[in-house]
Design an enzyme around this catalytic site. Structure first.
Site, PDB file in Angstrom:
ATOM      1  N   GLY A  17      44.415  15.873  48.672  1.00  0.00           N
ATOM      2  CA  GLY A  17      45.819  16.277  48.514  1.00  0.00           C
ATOM      3  C   GLY A  17      46.229  17.286  49.561  1.00  0.00           C
ATOM      4  O   GLY A  17      47.036  18.174  49.311  1.00  0.00           O
ATOM      5  N   LEU A  71      43.626   8.267  44.968  1.00  0.00           N
ATOM      6  CA  LEU A  71      43.051   8.574  43.644  1.00  0.00           C
ATOM      7  C   LEU A  71      42.959   7.339  42.747  1.00  0.00           C
ATOM      8  O   LEU A  71      42.174   7.304  41.818  1.00  0.00           O
ATOM      9  CB  LEU A  71      43.905   9.628  42.922  1.00  0.00           C
ATOM     10  CG  LEU A  71      43.839  11.054  43.449  1.00  0.00           C
ATOM     11  CD1 LEU A  71      44.712  11.948  42.594  1.00  0.00           C
ATOM     12  CD2 LEU A  71      42.414  11.573  43.474  1.00  0.00           C
ATOM     13  N   SER A  92      46.729  15.714  42.416  1.00  0.00           N
ATOM     14  CA  SER A  92      46.996  15.236  41.057  1.00  0.00           C
ATOM     15  C   SER A  92      48.489  15.017  40.939  1.00  0.00           C
ATOM     16  O   SER A  92      49.266  15.747  41.543  1.00  0.00           O
ATOM     17  CB  SER A  92      46.554  16.255  40.008  1.00  0.00           C
ATOM     18  OG  SER A  92      46.722  15.724  38.710  1.00  0.00           O
ATOM     19  N   LYS A 166      46.542  17.192  32.591  1.00  0.00           N
ATOM     20  CA  LYS A 166      45.740  18.278  33.165  1.00  0.00           C
ATOM     21  C   LYS A 166      44.554  18.598  32.255  1.00  0.00           C
ATOM     22  O   LYS A 166      43.444  18.851  32.730  1.00  0.00           O
ATOM     23  CB  LYS A 166      46.588  19.545  33.370  1.00  0.00           C
ATOM     24  CG  LYS A 166      47.675  19.420  34.404  1.00  0.00           C
ATOM     25  CD  LYS A 166      47.213  18.862  35.744  1.00  0.00           C
ATOM     26  CE  LYS A 166      46.685  19.867  36.719  1.00  0.00           C
ATOM     27  NZ  LYS A 166      46.419  19.293  38.068  1.00  0.00           N
TER      28      LYS A 166
END
Length: 346
Positions: A17, A71, A92, A166
């Protein structure tokens, strides 16, 4: 090199990321400390733009490389971690609204984390640092100020799809580490403000932009612990090499502010924008009435008037982490938006 400094040039750190707000700042600080940085990107065509934003010194580009990996796919991850001493996994999904199906968020977060951890384990990396969130600590049976001992209950009514994603991703990471012996540390930041490295911004800076552009006349009675991106990056790098950080999670967040406090900081620091800033609060009953029809209202309806302050005492004690003030982080975001021409002149 001055005496006592470590030569990190042979040490490769994979930053997933790297094109994101936090990933970019982590990469920039690693380069400044002399590490070699490899960044994972979804499209190699993005590399030129990302490199421009991250490289602060002319020589930085020699120590920066990119690898394509997503991902949502196994492809590319083994190549990404080969030869790396450390992995910092920041990538994420962070949505502006609620997805139609919560699994659109949960699956890439959890499966993506496990893809990266599996590849890291196979490659024998020294340690993985995973970016989680206070979204994984603040929404269970605990009481404020929340600490690393608290966990969000993914089955509870307060668990929005983002909080759930999360929490489940972090839980899955700890389970994998326990099972394989992988050396893992986790950082749980608050809402991340601070200076942008380029013109793209995410949900948190988007909130400042909405406030300053007059799009929010009033704000809900919702609050969150604030942190500067430079300090979150610093916490990740400290946790990467600190011997005692192994197997630990660290809250990286500062002062808890209501949204109206954030607006007040902006009004005080940028008086020209004061007329555009929110001037009052939306009554709780109104948000509750809107919740069945508004994804945004649903995301905060259970947190209205709730103290969600946290304690970062552990990171301060164990990692010697010293964050900037919340006011400074918020001011830096606003100044960045102005500098990048992302706000109309006031």
């Amino acid at each position: 090199m001055h005496s006592g400094s470590v030569d990190n040039r042979e040490t490769i750190v994979l930053v997933t990321g790297i094109g994101g707000f936090l990933g970019g700042h982590i990469a920039r600080q690693l380069l400044a400390k002399g590490y070699a940085v490899r960044g994972s990107v979804r499209r190699m065509s993005d590399c030129g733009g990302i490199a421009k934003q991250i490289c602060a010194a002319p020589t930085d580009s020699h120590s920066l490389s990119f690898v394509e990996a997503d991902l949502c796919s196994d492809m590319g991850w083994d190549a990404a971690v080969t030869g790396c001493s450390y992995v910092i996994h920041t990538a994420s999904p962070f949505p502006a609204g609620l997805p139609k199906d919560e699994n659109e968020l949960i699956q890439p977060a959890r499966d993506g984390a496990l893809r990266v951890l599996r590849a890291a384990h196979r490659a024998g990396v020294t340690r993985v640092v995973l970016t989680s969130s206070i979204a994984a600590t603040n929404h269970g049976s605990g009481k404020a100020p929340y600490t690393e001992d608290n966990w969000t209950d993914p089955t509870g009514k307060r668990a929005t799809p983002y909080y759930k994603s999360k929490t489940l991703a972090e839980r899955a990471a700890w389970a994998f580490a326990a099972e394989t012996g992988l050396d893992l540390a986790v950082i749980n930041p608050g809402i991340i403000f601070g200076p942008l490295l380029g013109p793209n911004y995410g949900t948190s800076i988007g909130l400042v932009r909405q406030m300053m552009s007059g799009k929010l006349k009033r704000v809900p009675r919702f609050g969150i612990a604030v942190v500067d991106v430079r300090d979150v990056a610093d916490a990740h790098i400290r946790a990467m090499t600190h011997p005692d950080a192994s197997g630990q999670r660290f809250i990286a967040a500062g002062q808890f502010l209501w949204m109206r406090d954030m607006a007040a900081v902006l009004a005080q620091s940028f008086p020209n924008y004061a007329p555009a800033l929110p001037s009052g609060e939306v009554p709780n009953w109104m948000i509750k009435a809107m919740a069945p029809f508004s994804a945004r209202s649903r995301m905060i309806v259970h947190e209205l008037d709730v103290d969600l302050s946290v304690s970062a005492a552990k990171a301060q004690r164990m990692l010697d982490w010293q964050p900037r003030s919340a006011d400074e982080a918020i001011r830096a975001s606003a100044q960045s938006l102005i500098d990048h021409g992302l706000l109309a002149a006031s």
